[in-house]
Scaffold this active site. Structure first.
Site, PDB file in Angstrom:
ATOM      1  N   HIS A  97       0.858  -1.194   0.000  1.00  0.00           N
ATOM      2  CA  HIS A  97       0.000   0.000   0.000  1.00  0.00           C
ATOM      3  C   HIS A  97       0.893   1.243   0.000  1.00  0.00           C
ATOM      4  CE1 HIS A  97      -2.738   3.135   1.256  1.00  0.00           C
ATOM      5  NE2 HIS A  97      -3.689   2.383   0.763  1.00  0.00           N
ATOM      6  N   GLU A 169      -3.706   1.428  -7.639  1.00  0.00           N
ATOM      7  CA  GLU A 169      -4.064   2.512  -6.726  1.00  0.00           C
ATOM      8  C   GLU A 169      -3.152   3.698  -7.011  1.00  0.00           C
ATOM      9  OE1 GLU A 169      -6.411   0.759  -3.188  1.00  0.00           O
ATOM     10  OE2 GLU A 169      -4.471   1.522  -2.567  1.00  0.00           O
ATOM     11  N   GLY A 175      -7.039   8.775  -0.675  1.00  0.00           N
ATOM     12  CA  GLY A 175      -7.344   9.687   0.433  1.00  0.00           C
ATOM     13  C   GLY A 175      -7.570  11.121  -0.012  1.00  0.00           C
ATOM     14  N   SER A 215     -10.066   6.716  -3.618  1.00  0.00           N
ATOM     15  CA  SER A 215     -11.234   7.597  -3.564  1.00  0.00           C
ATOM     16  C   SER A 215     -12.467   7.036  -4.270  1.00  0.00           C
ATOM     17  CB  SER A 215     -10.894   8.992  -4.102  1.00  0.00           C
ATOM     18  OG  SER A 215      -9.899   9.592  -3.287  1.00  0.00           O
TER      19      SER A 215
HETATM   20  P1  PGA Z   1      -9.566   5.845  -0.077  1.00  0.00           P
HETATM   21  O1  PGA Z   1      -8.414   4.796   0.278  1.00  0.00           O
HETATM   22  O2  PGA Z   1     -10.686   5.049  -0.727  1.00  0.00           O
HETATM   23  O3  PGA Z   1      -9.962   6.445   1.218  1.00  0.00           O
HETATM   24  O4  PGA Z   1      -8.966   6.840  -1.045  1.00  0.00           O
HETATM   25  C1  PGA Z   1      -8.059   3.836  -0.676  1.00  0.00           C
HETATM   26  C2  PGA Z   1      -6.864   3.052  -0.235  1.00  0.00           C
HETATM   27  O5  PGA Z   1      -6.023   3.552   0.512  1.00  0.00           O
HETATM   28  O6  PGA Z   1      -6.733   1.880  -0.653  1.00  0.00           O
END
Ligand code: PGA
Length: 268
Positions: A97, A169, A175, A215
């Site tokens: 991550h 991602e 975030g 997001s």
């Molecule tokens: P988020 O997080 O949906 O709050 O942007 C996604 C993630 O960190 O995998």
């Protein structure tokens, strides 16, 4: 046809008592929905794993860790191993991550070792891949994704590749206020599938699940999950309440029906 996936990572949120409440709430909301065609997972913090696994019980919602160490045991204060995750009821483990890369100095060389141990421990690794905002601006996204993907899977035979889930991602979309656009996601997922085909063969390209995170919410998730090369949604904030995750799961169940209908039509 690849089974679609709905998953959520809780990050450093939702302690053990709340995890049990979340599970009960989610299962109540899913009671009337036929989820048999998709895979679902939640990734609680380590101390909530037992409570979550107990509360989800024999339901189709699986649990997983948000990280693990690359060794099975030893002098690694503060770390958690693959066998410990398995003992806590996990079927999945999230690796690479962006918050691990950014704040804890993880590299794809370490990720490669973790992927190897996870697979040997019967855990499904969810391997995150994604470019930074700068790499995106420089037009290097696909090059970065290829390097990450090949590094994480180095040493694995081609036949093993479909046992992992690849989570695209983009680091600039995690975030934040906005997910990547569906067009942008479609282009990156197509590129990832091409990289798999080129380096790991047609079977790995066809069978490996590529999910999107960054997001995602119940509004933008609908368009993203309908993209041909997107095999699932991986959600943070929008799924930290059971109600939010239930909405995401509904979208993925509907998309699974749509994708299997269009596949049947195409092959008829
Ligand atoms: P988020 O997080 O949906 O709050 O942007 C996604 C993630 O960190 O995998």
């Amino acid at each position: 046809m690849r089974r679609l996936v709905a998953g959520t990572g809780w990050k450093m949120n939702i302690g053990a008592a709340d995890a049990a409440r979340y599970a009960t709430d989610l299962l109540r909301r899913l009671a009337k929905l036929d989820c048999t065609a998709i895979d679902m997972f939640v990734l609680p913090p380590f101390t909530s794993l037992h409570a979550a696994a107990a509360a989800f019980g024999e339901s189709p919602v699986a649990t997983g860790g948000q990280n693990m160490h690359w060794e099975e045991s030893g002098g690694w204060t503060g770390e958690i191993s693959a066998p410990m995750l398995v003992e806590a009821g996990c079927r999945y483990v999230e690796l690479a991550h962006s918050e691990r890369l950014q704040h804890f100095g993880e590299t794809y060389e370490l990720v490669r070792r973790k992927v190897d141990l996870a697979l040997r421990s019967s855990l499904t690794p969810i391997i995150c891949l994604g470019e930074t905002a700068l790499e995106k601006r420089e037009g290097r996204a696909d090059e970065v994704l290829a390097a990450q993907l090949l590094a994480a899977l180095a040493g694995q035979p081609d036949a093993r590749v479909p046992d992992v889930i690849l989570a695209y991602e983009p680091r600039w979309a995690i975030g934040t206020a906005q997910a990547a656009s569906p067009e942008y996601v479609a282009a990156r997922h197509r590129a990832l599938r091409d990289i798999l085909r080129q380096h790991r063969g047609p079977d790995a390209a066809e069978r490996t699940r590529l999910i999107y995170g960054g997001s995602v919410d119940p509004e933008n998730g609908k368009d993203i999950i309908s993209i041909a090369d997107v095999d699932g949604l991986f959600v943070g904030r929008a799924a930290w309440k059971a109600e939010g995750f239930a909405k995401i799961i509904e979208l993925v169940v509907a998309a699974a029906q749509g994708k299997s209908a269009s596949l049947t039509a195409a092959t008829a």
